[in-house]
Design a protein around this motif. Structure first.
Motif, PDB file in Angstrom:
ATOM      1  N   LEU A  65      45.487  43.146  22.665  1.00  0.00           N
ATOM      2  CA  LEU A  65      45.697  42.579  23.994  1.00  0.00           C
ATOM      3  C   LEU A  65      46.199  43.630  24.972  1.00  0.00           C
ATOM      4  O   LEU A  65      47.167  44.346  24.703  1.00  0.00           O
ATOM      5  N   VAL A  66      45.556  43.705  26.130  1.00  0.00           N
ATOM      6  CA  VAL A  66      46.047  44.524  27.227  1.00  0.00           C
ATOM      7  C   VAL A  66      46.269  43.612  28.428  1.00  0.00           C
ATOM      8  O   VAL A  66      45.439  42.752  28.735  1.00  0.00           O
ATOM      9  N   VAL A  67      47.429  43.752  29.056  1.00  0.00           N
ATOM     10  CA  VAL A  67      47.741  43.015  30.275  1.00  0.00           C
ATOM     11  C   VAL A  67      47.578  43.975  31.439  1.00  0.00           C
ATOM     12  O   VAL A  67      48.142  45.078  31.441  1.00  0.00           O
ATOM     13  N   VAL A  68      46.795  43.563  32.431  1.00  0.00           N
ATOM     14  CA  VAL A  68      46.522  44.387  33.611  1.00  0.00           C
ATOM     15  C   VAL A  68      47.088  43.678  34.828  1.00  0.00           C
ATOM     16  O   VAL A  68      46.830  42.489  35.034  1.00  0.00           O
ATOM     17  N   LYS A  69      47.843  44.397  35.643  1.00  0.00           N
ATOM     18  CA  LYS A  69      48.357  43.855  36.908  1.00  0.00           C
ATOM     19  C   LYS A  69      47.561  44.482  38.051  1.00  0.00           C
ATOM     20  O   LYS A  69      47.582  45.697  38.242  1.00  0.00           O
ATOM     21  N   CYS A  70      46.870  43.656  38.794  1.00  0.00           N
ATOM     22  CA  CYS A  70      46.113  44.071  39.973  1.00  0.00           C
ATOM     23  C   CYS A  70      47.037  43.971  41.172  1.00  0.00           C
ATOM     24  O   CYS A  70      47.417  42.869  41.571  1.00  0.00           O
ATOM     25  N   GLY A  71      47.422  45.109  41.743  1.00  0.00           N
ATOM     26  CA  GLY A  71      48.372  45.127  42.840  1.00  0.00           C
ATOM     27  C   GLY A  71      47.830  44.477  44.092  1.00  0.00           C
ATOM     28  O   GLY A  71      46.613  44.394  44.303  1.00  0.00           O
ATOM     29  N   GLY A  72      48.746  44.045  44.961  1.00  0.00           N
ATOM     30  CA  GLY A  72      48.353  43.348  46.175  1.00  0.00           C
ATOM     31  C   GLY A  72      48.090  44.249  47.354  1.00  0.00           C
ATOM     32  O   GLY A  72      47.697  43.770  48.425  1.00  0.00           O
ATOM     33  N   ASN A  73      48.296  45.562  47.196  1.00  0.00           N
ATOM     34  CA  ASN A  73      47.986  46.503  48.272  1.00  0.00           C
ATOM     35  C   ASN A  73      46.519  46.389  48.653  1.00  0.00           C
ATOM     36  O   ASN A  73      45.651  46.398  47.782  1.00  0.00           O
ATOM     37  N   PRO A  74      46.193  46.257  49.944  1.00  0.00           N
ATOM     38  CA  PRO A  74      44.790  46.088  50.345  1.00  0.00           C
ATOM     39  C   PRO A  74      43.876  47.226  49.894  1.00  0.00           C
ATOM     40  O   PRO A  74      42.656  47.033  49.788  1.00  0.00           O
ATOM     41  N   ALA A  75      44.439  48.413  49.621  1.00  0.00           N
ATOM     42  CA  ALA A  75      43.625  49.544  49.196  1.00  0.00           C
ATOM     43  C   ALA A  75      43.202  49.449  47.726  1.00  0.00           C
ATOM     44  O   ALA A  75      42.292  50.163  47.287  1.00  0.00           O
ATOM     45  N   VAL A  76      43.864  48.599  46.957  1.00  0.00           N
ATOM     46  CA  VAL A  76      43.521  48.451  45.535  1.00  0.00           C
ATOM     47  C   VAL A  76      42.119  47.848  45.428  1.00  0.00           C
ATOM     48  O   VAL A  76      41.792  46.868  46.097  1.00  0.00           O
ATOM     49  N   ASP A  77      41.303  48.444  44.562  1.00  0.00           N
ATOM     50  CA  ASP A  77      39.895  48.040  44.409  1.00  0.00           C
ATOM     51  C   ASP A  77      39.771  46.939  43.354  1.00  0.00           C
ATOM     52  O   ASP A  77      39.617  47.217  42.167  1.00  0.00           O
ATOM     53  N   ALA A  78      39.835  45.698  43.814  1.00  0.00           N
ATOM     54  CA  ALA A  78      39.782  44.567  42.888  1.00  0.00           C
ATOM     55  C   ALA A  78      38.444  44.493  42.164  1.00  0.00           C
ATOM     56  O   ALA A  78      38.385  44.116  40.984  1.00  0.00           O
ATOM     57  N   ASP A  79      37.355  44.855  42.842  1.00  0.00           N
ATOM     58  CA  ASP A  79      36.040  44.825  42.194  1.00  0.00           C
ATOM     59  C   ASP A  79      35.972  45.820  41.044  1.00  0.00           C
ATOM     60  O   ASP A  79      35.412  45.520  39.980  1.00  0.00           O
ATOM     61  N   ALA A  80      36.537  47.004  41.242  1.00  0.00           N
ATOM     62  CA  ALA A  80      36.540  48.012  40.176  1.00  0.00           C
ATOM     63  C   ALA A  80      37.398  47.556  38.999  1.00  0.00           C
ATOM     64  O   ALA A  80      37.055  47.800  37.830  1.00  0.00           O
ATOM     65  N   ILE A  81      38.507  46.881  39.302  1.00  0.00           N
ATOM     66  CA  ILE A  81      39.364  46.361  38.229  1.00  0.00           C
ATOM     67  C   ILE A  81      38.609  45.305  37.432  1.00  0.00           C
ATOM     68  O   ILE A  81      38.626  45.311  36.192  1.00  0.00           O
ATOM     69  N   CYS A  82      37.922  44.394  38.123  1.00  0.00           N
ATOM     70  CA  CYS A  82      37.137  43.365  37.424  1.00  0.00           C
ATOM     71  C   CYS A  82      36.060  43.994  36.554  1.00  0.00           C
ATOM     72  O   CYS A  82      35.818  43.537  35.427  1.00  0.00           O
ATOM     73  N   ALA A  83      35.398  45.036  37.056  1.00  0.00           N
ATOM     74  CA  ALA A  83      34.349  45.698  36.276  1.00  0.00           C
ATOM     75  C   ALA A  83      34.919  46.294  34.997  1.00  0.00           C
ATOM     76  O   ALA A  83      34.311  46.196  33.916  1.00  0.00           O
ATOM     77  N   ASP A  84      36.100  46.912  35.097  1.00  0.00           N
ATOM     78  CA  ASP A  84      36.735  47.483  33.905  1.00  0.00           C
ATOM     79  C   ASP A  84      37.171  46.389  32.930  1.00  0.00           C
ATOM     80  O   ASP A  84      37.028  46.534  31.710  1.00  0.00           O
ATOM     81  N   VAL A  85      37.732  45.314  33.463  1.00  0.00           N
ATOM     82  CA  VAL A  85      38.137  44.199  32.599  1.00  0.00           C
ATOM     83  C   VAL A  85      36.922  43.658  31.860  1.00  0.00           C
ATOM     84  O   VAL A  85      36.979  43.394  30.646  1.00  0.00           O
ATOM     85  N   ALA A  86      35.803  43.512  32.552  1.00  0.00           N
ATOM     86  CA  ALA A  86      34.576  43.022  31.919  1.00  0.00           C
ATOM     87  C   ALA A  86      34.127  43.958  30.805  1.00  0.00           C
ATOM     88  O   ALA A  86      33.729  43.517  29.716  1.00  0.00           O
ATOM     89  N   ASP A  87      34.193  45.266  31.039  1.00  0.00           N
ATOM     90  CA  ASP A  87      33.807  46.237  30.008  1.00  0.00           C
ATOM     91  C   ASP A  87      34.725  46.147  28.796  1.00  0.00           C
ATOM     92  O   ASP A  87      34.271  46.248  27.644  1.00  0.00           O
ATOM     93  N   LEU A  88      36.027  45.974  29.038  1.00  0.00           N
ATOM     94  CA  LEU A  88      36.965  45.847  27.926  1.00  0.00           C
ATOM     95  C   LEU A  88      36.672  44.598  27.092  1.00  0.00           C
ATOM     96  O   LEU A  88      36.706  44.629  25.861  1.00  0.00           O
ATOM     97  N   VAL A  89      36.376  43.504  27.783  1.00  0.00           N
ATOM     98  CA  VAL A  89      36.069  42.257  27.073  1.00  0.00           C
ATOM     99  C   VAL A  89      34.805  42.422  26.243  1.00  0.00           C
ATOM    100  O   VAL A  89      34.745  41.994  25.078  1.00  0.00           O
ATOM    101  N   ARG A  90      33.784  43.060  26.819  1.00  0.00           N
ATOM    102  CA  ARG A  90      32.540  43.278  26.070  1.00  0.00           C
ATOM    103  C   ARG A  90      32.759  44.191  24.872  1.00  0.00           C
ATOM    104  O   ARG A  90      32.033  44.115  23.877  1.00  0.00           O
ATOM    105  N   ALA A  91      33.787  45.039  24.957  1.00  0.00           N
ATOM    106  CA  ALA A  91      34.103  45.940  23.843  1.00  0.00           C
ATOM    107  C   ALA A  91      34.993  45.273  22.799  1.00  0.00           C
ATOM    108  O   ALA A  91      35.405  45.915  21.827  1.00  0.00           O
ATOM    109  N   GLY A  92      35.309  43.988  23.005  1.00  0.00           N
ATOM    110  CA  GLY A  92      36.084  43.257  22.008  1.00  0.00           C
ATOM    111  C   GLY A  92      37.575  43.174  22.277  1.00  0.00           C
ATOM    112  O   GLY A  92      38.320  42.649  21.439  1.00  0.00           O
TER     113      GLY A  92
END
Length: 283
Positions: free
Chosen positions: A6-33
């Motif tokens: 299990l990995v817990v990821v915190k997506c910060g609320g700063n407007p500069a944080v790239d939420a789409d990139a975070i979602c893409a990485d989370v999806a890759d991690l899930v696909r990797a098991g």
């Protein structure tokens, strides 16, 4: 679910944080098991909505430099609307587009995050320490893990945000970084990644080149001389995760491509516990 996976990821609320990139990485991690739980804040979204609704926003600064949002009843409504009605649906939809089933939750759902309302908060106002008593904020206590654990075991990504629920069954504002830390500890996560609008912990907040590769946070008291503003609260959260048994905590840049994978591969600042005052070690 294997706790070690299990990995817990915190997506910060700063407007500069790239939420789409975070979602893409989370999806890759899930696909990797991997099992992933995503926690989010939304400081930018909260400020924007407050401005649109004409609700004043105010920051409280504690004597140790840790900042928090002053939350009166109107601000509590704004926080809930901005997080549960704005930021969270975008993250859940983003994961869905990537083929990852996600479920949006606040700490109220299933009584997942229990908190005790703070009767008073110490804040520095005009150079003097005062007590603020009308603040709807809470100190996290019990975490009920049944709901997120069930979702994780069934292959879902829980997407969690404040508020929490207090001893009177009323919503209270809690810090999202500390929510991530509390959930990581309660669920036995091996890794916690706090993604923010900076490259990590900086010796000089105005100099991105002053990144500290390692930051030793004192086991008690103020989080150290390089901790200021919102970073101080992240370091408090990191300390709480580490004392709760989380194996690794890293504060890293959420503005870059592949932010989660970069952090897991060593980018940003790894936080460790120390009884010593933090130094420039590893800079």
């Amino acid at each position: 679910m294997s706790a070690a996976a299990l990995v817990v990821v915190k997506c910060g609320g700063n407007p500069a944080v790239d939420a789409d990139a975070i979602c893409a990485d989370v999806a890759d991690l899930v696909r990797a098991g991997r099992s992933v739980l995503l926690v989010h804040g939304g400081s930018g979204a909260i400020a924007d909505l407050a401005d649109r609704l004409g609700v004043p926003h105010r920051t409280l600064v504690a004597p140790d430099g840790v900042t928090s949002r002053y939350t009166d009843p109107a601000t509590m409504e704004v926080v809930t609307l901005a997080l549960a009605g704005g930021v969270k649906p975008r993250l859940v939809a983003g994961l869905s587009r990537l083929g990852v089933p996600a479920v949006g939750l606040t700490g109220l759902d299933g009584g997942m995050l229990r908190a005790r309302r703070k009767s008073a908060v110490r804040a520095v106002v005009n150079g003097r320490t005062t007590l603020v008593r009308d603040n709807l904020s809470g100190r996290l206590g019990r975490v009920r893990t049944a709901l997120p654990q069930t979702l994780l075991c069934r292959g879902f990504v829980p997407v969690v945000s404040p508020p929490a629920i207090d001893e009177h069954d009323q919503p209270v504002n809690v810090d999202a970084d500390r929510v991530a830390a509390a959930l990581a500890a309660a669920l036995g996560a091996s890794q916690l990644v706090l993604l923010t609008g900076a490259s990590g912990v900086l010796a000089d907040p105005a100099d991105e080149g002053s990144l500290l590769r390692t930051y030793e946070v004192p086991a008690t008291g103020a989080p150290g001389r390089f901790a200021g503003g919102g970073m101080a609260l992240k370091l408090v959260a990191a300390r709480e995760a580490l004392t709760g048994g989380v194996g690794s905590v890293r504060i890293a840049d959420g503005r870059v491509s592949e932010p989660v994978r970069r952090a897991l591969n060593g980018a940003g600042t790894v936080v460790r516990l120390s009884d010593m005052i933090p130094s420039l070690k590893g800079a």
